[in-house]
Each structure stands twice: as C-alpha cells, then as structure tokens.
Enzyme design. Structure first.
Site, mmCIF file in Angstrom:
data_model
loop_
_atom_site.group_PDB
_atom_site.id
_atom_site.type_symbol
_atom_site.label_atom_id
_atom_site.label_comp_id
_atom_site.label_asym_id
_atom_site.label_seq_id
_atom_site.Cartn_x
_atom_site.Cartn_y
_atom_site.Cartn_z
ATOM 1 N N HIS A 18 -3.592 -5.199 0.509
ATOM 2 C CA HIS A 18 -3.094 -5.487 1.938
ATOM 3 C C HIS A 18 -3.318 -7.101 2.015
ATOM 4 O O HIS A 18 -4.340 -7.802 2.056
ATOM 5 C CB HIS A 18 -4.246 -4.859 3.018
ATOM 6 C CG HIS A 18 -3.763 -3.574 3.344
ATOM 7 N ND1 HIS A 18 -2.680 -3.210 4.034
ATOM 8 C CD2 HIS A 18 -4.391 -2.359 2.901
ATOM 9 C CE1 HIS A 18 -2.613 -1.804 4.158
ATOM 10 N NE2 HIS A 18 -3.584 -1.215 3.208
ATOM 11 N N GLY A 37 -1.693 -15.767 35.552
ATOM 12 C CA GLY A 37 -1.954 -15.357 34.122
ATOM 13 C C GLY A 37 -1.058 -16.253 33.048
ATOM 14 O O GLY A 37 -0.211 -16.817 33.697
ATOM 15 N N CYS A 83 0.938 -1.228 -0.020
ATOM 16 C CA CYS A 83 0.060 -0.165 -0.093
ATOM 17 C C CYS A 83 1.088 1.159 -0.130
ATOM 18 O O CYS A 83 1.629 1.654 -1.110
ATOM 19 C CB CYS A 83 -1.108 -0.065 1.146
ATOM 20 S SG CYS A 83 -2.295 1.037 0.826
ATOM 21 N N SER A 111 3.019 -14.501 32.620
ATOM 22 C CA SER A 111 3.764 -14.784 33.521
ATOM 23 C C SER A 111 4.207 -16.343 33.812
ATOM 24 O O SER A 111 5.360 -16.565 34.198
ATOM 25 C CB SER A 111 3.334 -13.960 34.647
ATOM 26 O OG SER A 111 2.236 -14.515 35.424
ATOM 27 N N SER A 128 1.296 -13.844 38.279
ATOM 28 C CA SER A 128 -0.152 -13.351 38.393
ATOM 29 C C SER A 128 -1.297 -14.523 38.143
ATOM 30 O O SER A 128 -2.396 -14.117 38.516
ATOM 31 C CB SER A 128 -0.566 -12.243 37.292
ATOM 32 O OG SER A 128 -0.341 -12.887 35.945
ATOM 33 N N GLU A 151 -2.411 -8.974 3.954
ATOM 34 C CA GLU A 151 -2.319 -9.545 5.440
ATOM 35 C C GLU A 151 -3.685 -9.637 6.040
ATOM 36 O O GLU A 151 -4.093 -10.335 6.979
ATOM 37 C CB GLU A 151 -1.482 -8.581 6.305
ATOM 38 C CG GLU A 151 -2.069 -7.254 6.548
ATOM 39 C CD GLU A 151 -1.747 -6.403 5.454
ATOM 40 O OE1 GLU A 151 -1.842 -5.057 5.979
ATOM 41 O OE2 GLU A 151 -1.168 -6.557 4.532
#
Length: 508
Positions: free
Chosen positions: A166, A222, A78, A225, A220, A168
């Site tokens: 584009h 999660g 682009c 981490s 955490s 992608e």
C-alpha cells in the site's frame, strides 16, 4: 478537467489513495468497481484499490477492465495487483501466513517508470492474506521483498503495473514518490488542480447551473456550510439567502458573533432565534436519541417555515463533502444510520427545491484550503467540529435554559483558555460536558452541593478514532479554578482521558 479514476473494492485505505492523489494537485474520483463511469478523455489513468475479499472467492469483485487495461495507464494496488495477475493467466494462493505490517522492498528495475527515484531498499506496508505465486508470461517483476517475490510488476507492452503493498499509507516511506511516478509521470497529469483552480471552476459551474434562480442555504456556523456559502455568494450574490437558526444550544454568544461574521463576509443572512421552542420541546426528555430527534425535527420545521417566506426559491444548497458522497455509493452499501441533524432533511415535497452541493468533490482539509484561498475569517475557518444537536448532547439528562447557561459559561472559559494558551489549533475538538452529578464542596467556608463538569479535548483526523490530548497540568489547573470561581452552580471539574474507541467523543 483531467482526473484519475479509483475503482473501489471495499478497502479501508481507498479514501487514503484519493487523499494522496489530491495532495499531488491532481483531481481524482472514487467509484464502486461495478459502477465504472463512462471513460472520457478527461480520465488520464485508473487505480484499482485493495479489498477485504480474496480473488479466489467465488463472489470476488471482478470488474470489466476490457476498456481500461491496455488502453489507459493502470495501477493495481494489493487486491488490484492480484486481480490483474489471476484474471490474465497467473496464479494467486493463500500466503503461508497473513502478511501485515512493514517490509523492505528491493527495487529490481530502477529505470522502470513506476520506480524512478525510489531508493532500494525502501520500507513498504503489507496488508494481505493472499500472494501472487505465478505471474503471466509478459509480466516483469520490478520489486521484491523477503517473502513476496512479485511485490511489484510491470506488464510489458502496456502502461499497466501492480504492487502488492500500500503506497498510500504513511508507513510506505516512498509511497508518495511511487504514486507521483504513476500519476504525474506515467499518466502525464499536470498537477495544477488547486484551491484557486477549484474556486474558479466551481464558481463558473454554479453561475451556469443556477442562472438567476434564488438559492437557500442553512448555515450552521461550521466550516463546510460557511465555505459553501462563500462559493455561492461569489457565483450568484444576493440571489443566495442563508438561514442561521439559533436552537438555544449554541456556545456562549455564538449566535450573535457568527451572525456578525457572516454579515461582514457580505452574505445575505436571516438569523432566527428559536431557543424557546427548543427548550419547551426538550422539557422532561432525558433519552439521548430522543433529544437528537427533537432537535433535528425542530430545526427542519423552523428552517422550512423561514424558507417558505423566500419567494422564487428553486434550490436548496448543502455543505455535503466528498466522504459523504463516497459512503452513499460504497461497495458495502450506504450507511445504515444517518443522523438527521447533520443535514437539512425532510423538506416538504411541495417546496419542490432542487439540491446544489458546491463542496461535494472535496475532503475536509480541502474545504479549509478553499476557505483560506477565499480569505475566510480564520476564527470560522479553524473552528473545531461542533455536534449538530449542540450543547443538547453535552448536557447529560434533561435540557433546561439554566443548564445551558451553566454549560455555556464553563465551555467559554475552556475554549478561550485553549486559545489564550496557544493550544486551540493543536486540538481537533474540545468541549465541556455538564454531568447529572452533584457533589459536596467548600467555598468561602460554606458547604456547597453543586454540579460537576467534565472537560474533553481530543486529537483526530476524521473523528472515526480519537485520542485524548495530554494538556499541561498547569493549564488544566487554571481552567478548573476559573470555572469553579466564576460559574455559579459548578464546584467540581474533571478531565476525560478516554480514547475513541472504546469511548465516543461526545458523551451522548
């Protein structure tokens, strides 16, 4: 390690280009157009991103490509394609009307390396206000649409291409094939970058960098981490000390359950229950931002106090991932607001800890793939995102231990219900909000005047936008009945059907 360099001109799609290249099992990095790194032998090719700017603007972003163009395989997307035309003898003008949306590309040269195995016509996605009206003499058109003659071109005698669409985005149906032709074919990348190769390389690098030094990591519960901890554990073993702080705002039994999971993973973990401190400091506070700041401040202070007890610690490990790194060096400048609870920030200077970030090269989905390759517990690996301030921002108004109890009970019924119904993995994030609203109800022929909770379930890819999930009515009815029957203090359940935007995922 072979890699593709992506120069960022500020396009909303730049990260998506990187995601698509990574999906080809090729490592890539995004750098601002004005901060081109040293071009070493590892860089196999360069992609120029799109941009909200026009190449005709006086202050248009224009990098020095003298060491790239004609020396390395180069693909302009682009704005990148328009730049390569305008800067080397062509002309770019404003399009009669902005071209945005689907278009059909006719492949003019099906033996061109960029267009191999691309059907003609093929659907592509346009998003530009300018268009190339004249190409330089040695530029050869390889693809056109009804409105854009030079939709794709190749510079004769160079491994340089430009496309005004584009590849992608999902709407470019053969975009992956085009990117594969460039990355694997033209650039000659091997496509061997995988979770296993990342683990092997990263563990070796961590061993070399850290040696016998001690490292501290704030866990955490999660994904980020936890995966960072596993990588560090592979590299340095017991020289890693993890600190898991219970702020009293976690889900029901989460502190004990996650702590147990970490110990089964062989991690050296210190669990700190600081619930009472957080409850005391949140007394009487109703402003959401003030609550966030108190929770963030208390976490840092509790973490610091524990960290100081660990003798010889020289490093602080963080679960920073690649989108955070990209944003910090964006061509648009760093984010104006960084939420303090998302990182272990504010460490006293006298601690003199250096930072190590094992996941700073990975996107979120790649972090999960690495965790899976290391056989991480699926219940940890597949966990929904959970806000740093925890239930503190799902309790609207003042936070108290009793309100936390009520919300934990209701939340556990909802989350366990999603798991039992096989719905958990199809939802990106779910939770319950405790509202500062009481309403009249009838339970056992008696009048009640109790709290209302709101169920929230959304589907998303990155949290920037989200749609509410159309959960089955029967499921919602069962969850509502169970919450009202089992959670003392709740007599009404509602379901949040707001999308983001305009609403946010969390209520505070």
């Amino acid at each position: 390690m072979e890699k593709i360099l992506i120069l960022d001109f500020g396009s909303q799609y730049t990260q998506l280009i990187a995601r698509r290249v990574r999906e080809l099992n090729v490592y890539c990095e995004i750098h601002p157009f004005n901060k081109i790194p040293e071009l070493d032998a590892d860089i196999k090719g360069v992609i120029l991103s799109g941009s909200p700017s026009s190449v005709r603007d006086a202050d248009a972003p224009k990098p020095d490509l003298s060491n790239i163009k004609g020396h390395l395989p180069l693909l302009g997307v682009c704005y990148g394609a328009q730049l390569l035309a305008a800067e080397f003898g062509g002309e770019v003008e404003g399009a009669p009307s902005r071209e945005y949306g689907r278009a059909m590309l006719t492949v003019k040269d099906q033996i061109d390396p960029l267009m191999l195995n691309v059907p003609s016509p093929t659907q592509v996605w346009m998003s530009h206000g300018d268009t190339i009206t004249r190409l330089p003499e040695n530029y050869h058109i390889i693809g056109s649409t009804e409105n854009v003659q030079a939709a794709a071109y190749h510079i004769e005698g160079e491994k340089t291409w430009g496309i005004q669409f584009h590849p992608e985005v999902y709407h470019s149906t053969d975009g992956t094939q085009i990117l594969s032709n460039f990355v694997l074919g033209i650039c000659g990348c091997s496509g061997t970058w995988s979770p296993d190769s990342f683990i092997e390389t990263t563990v070796a690098e961590l061993k070399a960098k850290l040696g016998d030094d001690r490292v501290i990591l704030g866990l955490s519960g999660g994904v980020d981490s936890s995966v960072a901890a596993m990588l560090l554990n592979k590299a340095i073993g017991q020289n890693l000390t993890c600190i898991f702080v219970n702020n009293g705002l976690l889900r029901k039994n989460e502190f004990d359950d996650v702590l147990d999971s970490y110990k089964h993973m062989g991690l050296n973990v210190i669990g700190v229950d600081a619930s009472e401190r957080f409850y005391n400091d949140l007394k009487g506070v109703t402003d959401p931002e003030q609550k966030r700041k108190i929770i963030g401040r208390d976490f840092v202070e509790v973490f610091n106090a524990e960290a100081k007890k660990i003798e010889g610690a020289r490093w602080l490990a963080q679960g920073t991932i690649y989108p955070d790194v990209i944003e910090s060096c964006s061509v648009k400048g760093p984010s104006a607001t960084i939420k303090s609870h998302h990182n272990v920030g504010g460490l006293p200077k006298e601690m003199n800890l250096k930072i190590v970030e094992p996941l700073r090269l990975l996107f979120k989905d790649e972090v999960r793939r690495v965790g899976k390759a290391m056989n991480m517990d699926q219940r940890l690996l597949g966990r929904h995102p959970f806000p740093g301030p925890g239930l503190g921002i799902r309790i609207i108004g003042e936070v108290t231990a009793e309100k936390v109890r009520v919300l934990q009970e209701a939340d556990a019924i909802f989350i366990n219900g999603l798991r039992d119904a096989g719905l958990y993995d199809s939802v990106w994030q779910a939770g319950v909000m405790l509202l500062p609203v009481q309403s009249v109800g009838v339970m056992g022929d008696e009048r009640t005047y109790e709290s209302c909770v709101a169920l929230r379930a959304v589907i998303s890819t990155d949290g920037m936008t989200a749609d509410w999930v159309h959960l089955p009515y029967e499921f919602l009815a069962n969850v509502s009945n169970e919450i009202i029957n089992k959670v003392r203090g709740v007599n009404r359940v509602v379901y949040d059907i707001s999308s983001k935007p305009p609403a946010t995922i969390e209520w505070e």
